[in-house]
Design a protein around this motif. Structure first.
Motif, mmCIF file in Angstrom:
data_model
loop_
_atom_site.group_PDB
_atom_site.id
_atom_site.type_symbol
_atom_site.label_atom_id
_atom_site.label_comp_id
_atom_site.label_asym_id
_atom_site.label_seq_id
_atom_site.Cartn_x
_atom_site.Cartn_y
_atom_site.Cartn_z
ATOM 1 N N THR A 54 0.836 12.701 -3.939
ATOM 2 C CA THR A 54 0.341 11.758 -4.932
ATOM 3 C C THR A 54 1.431 10.720 -5.185
ATOM 4 O O THR A 54 2.620 10.987 -4.953
ATOM 5 C CB THR A 54 -0.008 12.448 -6.266
ATOM 6 O OG1 THR A 54 1.195 13.010 -6.829
ATOM 7 C CG2 THR A 54 -1.073 13.526 -6.072
ATOM 8 N N GLU A 55 1.018 9.559 -5.684
ATOM 9 C CA GLU A 55 2.000 8.520 -5.994
ATOM 10 C C GLU A 55 2.993 9.016 -7.035
ATOM 11 O O GLU A 55 4.187 8.740 -6.945
ATOM 12 C CB GLU A 55 1.286 7.265 -6.500
ATOM 13 C CG GLU A 55 0.478 6.569 -5.420
ATOM 14 C CD GLU A 55 -0.420 5.472 -5.965
ATOM 15 O OE1 GLU A 55 -0.167 4.977 -7.083
ATOM 16 O OE2 GLU A 55 -1.382 5.124 -5.267
ATOM 17 N N GLU A 124 -0.466 5.044 0.165
ATOM 18 C CA GLU A 124 0.469 5.083 1.291
ATOM 19 C C GLU A 124 0.310 3.894 2.231
ATOM 20 O O GLU A 124 0.613 3.971 3.418
ATOM 21 C CB GLU A 124 0.332 6.394 2.076
ATOM 22 C CG GLU A 124 0.679 7.612 1.239
ATOM 23 C CD GLU A 124 0.683 8.875 2.051
ATOM 24 O OE1 GLU A 124 1.555 9.015 2.924
ATOM 25 O OE2 GLU A 124 -0.201 9.714 1.822
ATOM 26 N N ASN A 125 -0.154 2.754 1.715
ATOM 27 C CA ASN A 125 -0.389 1.562 2.517
ATOM 28 C C ASN A 125 0.671 0.514 2.177
ATOM 29 O O ASN A 125 0.546 -0.205 1.188
ATOM 30 C CB ASN A 125 -1.801 1.030 2.247
ATOM 31 C CG ASN A 125 -2.161 -0.129 3.145
ATOM 32 O OD1 ASN A 125 -1.308 -0.794 3.709
ATOM 33 N ND2 ASN A 125 -3.452 -0.375 3.269
ATOM 34 N N THR A 159 7.481 0.830 -0.880
ATOM 35 C CA THR A 159 7.798 2.145 -0.327
ATOM 36 C C THR A 159 6.734 3.188 -0.649
ATOM 37 O O THR A 159 6.080 3.118 -1.694
ATOM 38 C CB THR A 159 9.171 2.641 -0.820
ATOM 39 O OG1 THR A 159 9.474 3.899 -0.209
ATOM 40 C CG2 THR A 159 9.213 2.797 -2.337
ATOM 41 N N THR A 160 6.607 4.118 0.259
ATOM 42 C CA THR A 160 5.786 5.314 0.005
ATOM 43 C C THR A 160 6.673 6.461 -0.446
ATOM 44 O O THR A 160 6.201 7.550 -0.735
ATOM 45 C CB THR A 160 5.059 5.753 1.288
ATOM 46 O OG1 THR A 160 6.039 6.110 2.269
ATOM 47 C CG2 THR A 160 4.158 4.666 1.833
ATOM 48 N N GLY A 161 7.979 6.227 -0.448
ATOM 49 C CA GLY A 161 8.960 7.286 -0.690
ATOM 50 C C GLY A 161 9.562 7.733 0.624
ATOM 51 O O GLY A 161 10.764 7.916 0.736
ATOM 52 N N THR A 162 8.719 7.894 1.628
ATOM 53 C CA THR A 162 9.228 8.279 2.953
ATOM 54 C C THR A 162 9.415 7.070 3.861
ATOM 55 O O THR A 162 10.225 7.090 4.774
ATOM 56 C CB THR A 162 8.283 9.287 3.638
ATOM 57 O OG1 THR A 162 6.956 8.757 3.644
ATOM 58 C CG2 THR A 162 8.292 10.622 2.904
#
Length: 198
Positions: A54-55, A124-125, A159-162
């Protein structure tokens, strides 16, 4: 309108931006060693954050710890803002909440001298967040011009974090790095995040 209503085409047309896509925006960046604290935090939380997917989980367990590491590396001499309202020019749609802002001035209550705007990618875009981030960067540029800091580049990241995608705004030229950086390159990501403050 608000920041989140902008896509890249709309922000380019609305503000007359020239968009460039250099192969590497940071070809000579030197990696910065992450603290043991950040390494442990990512080791303990990265798999969990991606599993929860999740975000909120990615924001709390990955993105915020990386940005707080930047603050730590700079001896807490920069401002860090999360989920802050940043209403700069409603007539141009430059209003709303920003996921993260790093500023050059150590102030916990007011965003002054914003340097880096970071948008957490929705669903995640990465591509869908570029316009929002660019609009926030323009708002930051307006704040800095009013403060007599017109020559200061504004940096942005989606960022998505990853996965981390960086941008730079100089006057009306928006440079979007063709290269994506991944969280296993955290030392390089830190080097890039620290660059605007040096």
């Amino acid at each position: 309108m608000a920041y989140s209503d902008f896509n890249l085409s709309r922000v380019r047309e609305t503000f007359g931006l020239v968009v460039e896509e250099p192969k590497s925006l940071f070809p000579n960046i030197l990696p910065t060693t992450a603290s043991n604290y950040l390494i442990t935090t990512l080791d303990e939380n990265l798999a969990l954050a991606t599993a929860i997917n999740t975000e909120k989980a990615r924001s709390e367990m990955v993105i915020a710890p990386v940005l707080l590491e930047v603050r730590r590396q700079l001896n807490y001499e920069i401002g860090f803002f999360s989920g802050t309202e940043f209403n700069i020019d409603p007539t141009q749609g430059l209003t709303g909440y920003c996921d993260y802002i790093l500023s050059a001035i150590k102030d916990s209550y007011e965003v002054r001298s914003p340097v880096l705007m970071l948008v957490e990618a929705k669903n995640e875009n990465i591509k869908s967040g570029l316009g929002q981030c660019a609009a926030e960067m323009i708002a930051a540029q307006i704040v800095n011009k009013k403060a007599g800091l017109a020559d200061q580049s504004i940096y942005g990241c989606v960022t998505t974090g990853t996965d981390w995608k960086f941008m730079q705004l100089c006057d009306l030229t928006l440079k979007i790095d063709q290269r994506d950086y991944f969280i296993n390159e955290v030392s390089t990501i830190l080097g890039i995040l620290l660059l605007p403050f040096k």
